[in-house]
Design a protein around this motif. Structure first.
Motif, PDB file in Angstrom:
ATOM      1  N   VAL A 169       0.769  -1.180   0.029  1.00 47.36           N
ATOM      2  CA  VAL A 169       0.085   0.079   0.031  1.00 47.36           C
ATOM      3  C   VAL A 169       0.938   1.209   0.051  1.00 47.36           C
ATOM      4  O   VAL A 169       0.596   2.061  -0.762  1.00 47.36           O
ATOM      5  N   ALA A 170       1.881   1.271   0.885  1.00 50.69           N
ATOM      6  CA  ALA A 170       2.783   2.222   0.788  1.00 50.69           C
ATOM      7  C   ALA A 170       3.435   2.532  -0.475  1.00 50.69           C
ATOM      8  O   ALA A 170       3.687   3.648  -1.158  1.00 50.69           O
ATOM      9  N   VAL A 171       3.825   1.367  -1.407  1.00 47.05           N
ATOM     10  CA  VAL A 171       4.362   1.563  -2.546  1.00 47.05           C
ATOM     11  C   VAL A 171       3.421   2.171  -3.582  1.00 47.05           C
ATOM     12  O   VAL A 171       3.666   2.962  -4.445  1.00 47.05           O
ATOM     13  N   ASP A 172       2.096   1.702  -3.588  1.00 45.90           N
ATOM     14  CA  ASP A 172       1.261   2.141  -4.294  1.00 45.90           C
ATOM     15  C   ASP A 172       0.894   3.574  -4.262  1.00 45.90           C
ATOM     16  O   ASP A 172       0.966   4.629  -5.152  1.00 45.90           O
ATOM     17  N   VAL A 173       0.915   4.211  -2.937  1.00 44.40           N
ATOM     18  CA  VAL A 173       0.388   5.750  -2.948  1.00 44.40           C
ATOM     19  C   VAL A 173       1.750   6.575  -3.202  1.00 44.40           C
ATOM     20  O   VAL A 173       1.687   7.595  -3.822  1.00 44.40           O
ATOM     21  N   THR A 174       2.897   5.912  -2.816  1.00 40.17           N
ATOM     22  CA  THR A 174       4.165   6.541  -3.274  1.00 40.17           C
ATOM     23  C   THR A 174       4.197   6.828  -5.033  1.00 40.17           C
ATOM     24  O   THR A 174       4.401   7.677  -5.143  1.00 40.17           O
ATOM     25  N   THR A 189       8.428  -7.675  -4.847  1.00 35.31           N
ATOM     26  CA  THR A 189       9.620  -7.171  -5.586  1.00 35.31           C
ATOM     27  C   THR A 189       8.869  -6.608  -7.062  1.00 35.31           C
ATOM     28  O   THR A 189       9.575  -5.496  -7.297  1.00 35.31           O
ATOM     29  N   LYS A 190       7.661  -7.116  -7.485  1.00 34.67           N
ATOM     30  CA  LYS A 190       7.278  -6.514  -8.604  1.00 34.67           C
ATOM     31  C   LYS A 190       6.675  -5.078  -8.521  1.00 34.67           C
ATOM     32  O   LYS A 190       6.973  -4.321  -9.192  1.00 34.67           O
ATOM     33  N   GLU A 191       6.218  -5.183  -7.204  1.00 34.17           N
ATOM     34  CA  GLU A 191       5.573  -3.517  -7.017  1.00 34.17           C
ATOM     35  C   GLU A 191       6.863  -2.554  -6.883  1.00 34.17           C
ATOM     36  O   GLU A 191       6.899  -1.389  -7.108  1.00 34.17           O
ATOM     37  N   LEU A 192       7.855  -3.137  -5.924  1.00 34.48           N
ATOM     38  CA  LEU A 192       9.145  -2.367  -5.778  1.00 34.48           C
ATOM     39  C   LEU A 192       9.713  -1.803  -6.969  1.00 34.48           C
ATOM     40  O   LEU A 192      10.097  -0.801  -7.189  1.00 34.48           O
ATOM     41  N   ARG A 193      10.063  -2.829  -8.134  1.00 36.94           N
ATOM     42  CA  ARG A 193      10.581  -2.433  -9.424  1.00 36.94           C
ATOM     43  C   ARG A 193       9.820  -1.230  -9.932  1.00 36.94           C
ATOM     44  O   ARG A 193      10.216  -0.742 -10.747  1.00 36.94           O
ATOM     45  N   GLU A 194       8.381  -1.276  -9.847  1.00 39.83           N
ATOM     46  CA  GLU A 194       7.554  -0.433 -10.761  1.00 39.83           C
ATOM     47  C   GLU A 194       8.111   0.861 -10.219  1.00 39.83           C
ATOM     48  O   GLU A 194       8.005   1.865 -11.063  1.00 39.83           O
ATOM     49  N   LEU A 195       8.649   1.304  -8.899  1.00 41.44           N
ATOM     50  CA  LEU A 195       9.013   2.651  -8.583  1.00 41.44           C
ATOM     51  C   LEU A 195      10.285   3.213  -9.456  1.00 41.44           C
ATOM     52  O   LEU A 195      10.256   4.402  -9.817  1.00 41.44           O
ATOM     53  N   SER A 222       8.664   9.735 -14.800  1.00 42.76           N
ATOM     54  CA  SER A 222       8.691  10.797 -14.176  1.00 42.76           C
ATOM     55  C   SER A 222       9.227  11.097 -12.967  1.00 42.76           C
ATOM     56  O   SER A 222       9.392  12.276 -12.318  1.00 42.76           O
ATOM     57  N   ALA A 223       9.836   9.916 -12.501  1.00 44.62           N
ATOM     58  CA  ALA A 223      10.558   9.964 -11.163  1.00 44.62           C
ATOM     59  C   ALA A 223      12.006   9.293 -11.196  1.00 44.62           C
ATOM     60  O   ALA A 223      12.052   8.287 -11.915  1.00 44.62           O
ATOM     61  N   ARG A 224      12.715   9.649 -10.243  1.00 43.05           N
ATOM     62  CA  ARG A 224      13.921   8.730  -9.819  1.00 43.05           C
ATOM     63  C   ARG A 224      14.087   8.382  -8.471  1.00 43.05           C
ATOM     64  O   ARG A 224      13.290   8.700  -7.611  1.00 43.05           O
ATOM     65  N   VAL A 225      14.615   7.062  -8.353  1.00 42.84           N
ATOM     66  CA  VAL A 225      14.669   6.672  -7.133  1.00 42.84           C
ATOM     67  C   VAL A 225      15.949   6.810  -6.455  1.00 42.84           C
ATOM     68  O   VAL A 225      17.033   6.704  -7.019  1.00 42.84           O
ATOM     69  N   ALA A 226      15.923   7.364  -5.089  1.00 42.74           N
ATOM     70  CA  ALA A 226      17.259   7.402  -4.373  1.00 42.74           C
ATOM     71  C   ALA A 226      16.979   6.813  -3.145  1.00 42.74           C
ATOM     72  O   ALA A 226      16.085   6.804  -2.299  1.00 42.74           O
ATOM     73  N   VAL A 227      18.070   6.172  -2.621  1.00 40.42           N
ATOM     74  CA  VAL A 227      18.458   5.212  -1.291  1.00 40.42           C
ATOM     75  C   VAL A 227      19.549   5.764  -0.600  1.00 40.42           C
ATOM     76  O   VAL A 227      20.673   5.989  -1.260  1.00 40.42           O
ATOM     77  N   GLU A 228      19.521   5.775   0.517  1.00 36.61           N
ATOM     78  CA  GLU A 228      20.719   6.317   1.470  1.00 36.61           C
ATOM     79  C   GLU A 228      21.713   4.966   1.697  1.00 36.61           C
ATOM     80  O   GLU A 228      21.090   3.995   2.261  1.00 36.61           O
ATOM     81  N   PRO A 229      22.683   4.902   1.171  1.00 38.56           N
ATOM     82  CA  PRO A 229      23.640   3.737   1.494  1.00 38.56           C
ATOM     83  C   PRO A 229      23.875   3.465   3.071  1.00 38.56           C
ATOM     84  O   PRO A 229      23.948   2.404   3.333  1.00 38.56           O
ATOM     85  N   SER A 230      23.813   4.651   3.866  1.00 40.38           N
ATOM     86  CA  SER A 230      24.244   4.591   5.043  1.00 40.38           C
ATOM     87  C   SER A 230      22.885   3.777   5.748  1.00 40.38           C
ATOM     88  O   SER A 230      22.949   3.163   6.792  1.00 40.38           O
ATOM     89  N   ASP A 231      21.487   3.657   5.421  1.00 42.95           N
ATOM     90  CA  ASP A 231      20.433   3.114   5.810  1.00 42.95           C
ATOM     91  C   ASP A 231      20.581   1.539   5.608  1.00 42.95           C
ATOM     92  O   ASP A 231      20.504   0.720   6.385  1.00 42.95           O
ATOM     93  N   LEU A 232      21.027   1.276   4.357  1.00 42.02           N
ATOM     94  CA  LEU A 232      21.172  -0.225   3.885  1.00 42.02           C
ATOM     95  C   LEU A 232      22.274  -0.777   4.891  1.00 42.02           C
ATOM     96  O   LEU A 232      22.138  -2.053   5.120  1.00 42.02           O
ATOM     97  N   ALA A 233      23.406  -0.139   5.262  1.00 40.60           N
ATOM     98  CA  ALA A 233      24.667  -0.797   5.779  1.00 40.60           C
ATOM     99  C   ALA A 233      24.113  -1.164   7.242  1.00 40.60           C
ATOM    100  O   ALA A 233      24.618  -1.978   7.838  1.00 40.60           O
ATOM    101  N   LEU A 234      22.860  -0.714   7.897  1.00 37.69           N
ATOM    102  CA  LEU A 234      22.563  -1.152   9.044  1.00 37.69           C
ATOM    103  C   LEU A 234      21.816  -2.501   9.199  1.00 37.69           C
ATOM    104  O   LEU A 234      21.617  -3.294   9.848  1.00 37.69           O
ATOM    105  N   ASP A 235      21.359  -2.967   7.732  1.00 34.67           N
ATOM    106  CA  ASP A 235      20.510  -4.208   7.699  1.00 34.67           C
ATOM    107  C   ASP A 235      21.558  -5.077   7.736  1.00 34.67           C
ATOM    108  O   ASP A 235      22.598  -5.295   7.313  1.00 34.67           O
ATOM    109  N   PRO A 236      21.418  -6.146   8.787  1.00 28.90           N
ATOM    110  CA  PRO A 236      22.163  -7.435   8.947  1.00 28.90           C
ATOM    111  C   PRO A 236      22.396  -8.103   7.748  1.00 28.90           C
ATOM    112  O   PRO A 236      23.454  -8.800   7.695  1.00 28.90           O
TER     113      PRO A 236
END
Length: 451
Positions: A154-159, A205-211, A216-230
């Motif tokens: 749902v979060a992906v949809d509204v985003t 994954t299918k929903e995520l890839r659609e972003l 009309s949009a680009r996706v940005a991710v903070e590498p420092s956020d990912l580094a916390l994931d075990p």
């Protein structure tokens, strides 16, 4: 003949009706599928994003079931509060199956949650899906930034809807007023934020890839956020879906910064827990204060005492659904479901004669659309096992006529077909495909042409 009412015309209700009429154990079962709305299909019509044409095409499968000669659609019939009480419904049918879903969204429970501009994603979805209860909703789309709290589908949809351009939504059935508001939106940054990491997110994954495929949009991710994931360094031990999700997000994070012609940016953030919706001093949202979290070693997270503010004029919470107590039925507030045994409603621990549940109100808001099939089949099996003594109950003839005599105005299948024709005509007048009628008066006026 065994006469059954199914309350709710979404997938769980339609699959329950299908299970009842396609079996051979009890050959003469007649089912009326009742709905509070004059339109069938439940969340497939009013919950699936308008740009998800493949999922929305499931309506055709549901239509085929509802056109079965022993199934009738009876819309505009509220059951429970402000409608037909459950005990009166049992005067018309040998059995009633409640497939009423989980109508409430979960709240965050943080200060500022009720500020203007802080809304549930459920309400936002209802608005752009033309749910008639949402016609008066308005959303703050004039600010530059929006925050979506949650990392499920749902979060992906509204985003995605916030980040789409109007030309991308025009071919869909999104109502004209919502299309105009989205076209005029000033939102240029959408922050989708989760309290845990990407390896634990609930989107598919299918929903995520659609972003990443939005023109009309680009996706940005903070590498420092990912580094916390075990699992960031080695995702091989994750379930397949979670592993693919992490790989997609890693790909966006590893992508070097580059000039982009996209007019909007989607920022995926992780390990941030909302602690307060910030006030601009005039009673409106100014942003969200998050606490940085870290894994606690047991699959959860703990706060660190470090905070980060993200400015926004609109905040949408997308942290799950919760069942609402159906009037006249027992309810377990801890689980958000009706107590049952294999679909048989339990009152004071004993099966309640003639009352059954299926779908989210039975098992909670879990699973995908297809999960409703085995759930419905189990409930139908319990009902059919009870058929011999259910059929001994005396019920009134012609339920729809009785409903009319009780002062209701049921919309039957011909009325729904008239609504479809009116929506096709509305779309043609706007130079679009079929466009949903978004309000009660318009729907009921259109339905009356089918009587």
């Amino acid at each position: 003949m065994l006469r059954v009412a199914v309350v709710g015309s979404g997938p769980s209700g339609v699959y329950t009706a299908q299970s009842l009429v396609e079996q051979t154990l009890v050959p003469d079962v007649r089912v009326d599928v009742l709905d509070r709305l004059p339109c069938p299909y439940g969340l497939v019509r009013y919950g699936v994003a308008p740009d998800h044409e493949k999922i929305k095409s499931l309506q055709q499968n549901l239509r085929t079931v509802l056109e079965h000669d022993r199934i009738g659609f009876v819309g505009n019939v509220p059951v429970g509060e402000d409608g037909v009480p459950p005990e009166r419904l049992l005067e018309l049918y040998h059995a009633v199956v409640y497939c009423v879903g989980a109508a409430r969204d979960r709240r965050l429970g943080v200060p500022g949650e009720d500020l203007a501009g802080s809304c549930s994603a459920t309400d936002f979805v209802s608005w752009y899906s033309a749910h008639p209860d949402a016609v008066t909703h308005a959303f703050a789309l004039d600010g530059r930034s929006a925050v979506v709290i949650g990392v499920g589908n749902v979060a992906v949809d509204v985003t995605r809807i916030l980040a789409r351009g109007p030309d991308e939504l025009r071919p869909t059935d999104v109502p004209e007023a919502a299309l105009g508001a989205l076209a005029a939106s000033g939102v240029r940054e959408v922050h989708m934020v989760g309290r845990r990491g990407p390896s634990q997110a609930r989107f598919t994954t299918k929903e995520l890839r659609e972003l990443g495929a939005l023109p009309s949009a680009r996706v940005a991710v903070e590498p420092s956020d990912l580094a916390l994931d075990p699992a960031y360094a080695d995702p091989s031990g994750l379930p397949a879906v979670n592993r693919r999700n992490l790989e997609v997000v890693r790909g966006w994070a590893d992508r070097p910064p580059e000039p982009s012609g996209a007019s909007r940016t989607i920022r995926l953030r992780f390990f941030l827990r909302p602690v307060e919706i910030l006030d601009d001093g005039a009673g409106r949202v100014a942003g969200v204060r998050f606490e940085r979290t870290v894994p606690d070693g047991t699959g959860g997270v703990r706060g660190t005492g470090t905070y980060e503010d993200i400015g926004a004029g609109l905040v949408l919470r997308a942290v799950g659904y919760r069942g609402a107590p159906p009037a006249g039925l027992p309810f377990d507030p801890a689980r958000g479901t009706v107590p049952h045994a294999a679909g048989r409603v339990l009152r004071d621990g004993a099966p309640s004669p003639g009352e059954y549940v299926a779908g989210w109100i039975k098992r909670g808001p879990t699973g995908v659309i297809g999960t409703n099939r085995p759930c419905a089949k189990e409930t139908a099996g319990s009902l059919l096992a009870d058929a011999q003594w259910l059929a001994r109950r005396t019920v009134l003839d012609d339920p729809v006529a009785v409903l009319r005599a009780w002062g209701l105005h049921p919309v039957e299948w011909s009325g729904w077909q008239a609504i479809e024709q009116a929506e096709a005509a509305l779309g043609r007048s706007l130079g679009r495909g079929p466009v949903k009628i978004p309000d009660w008066p318009g729907l009921l006026a259109a339905a009356s042409n089918g009587d």
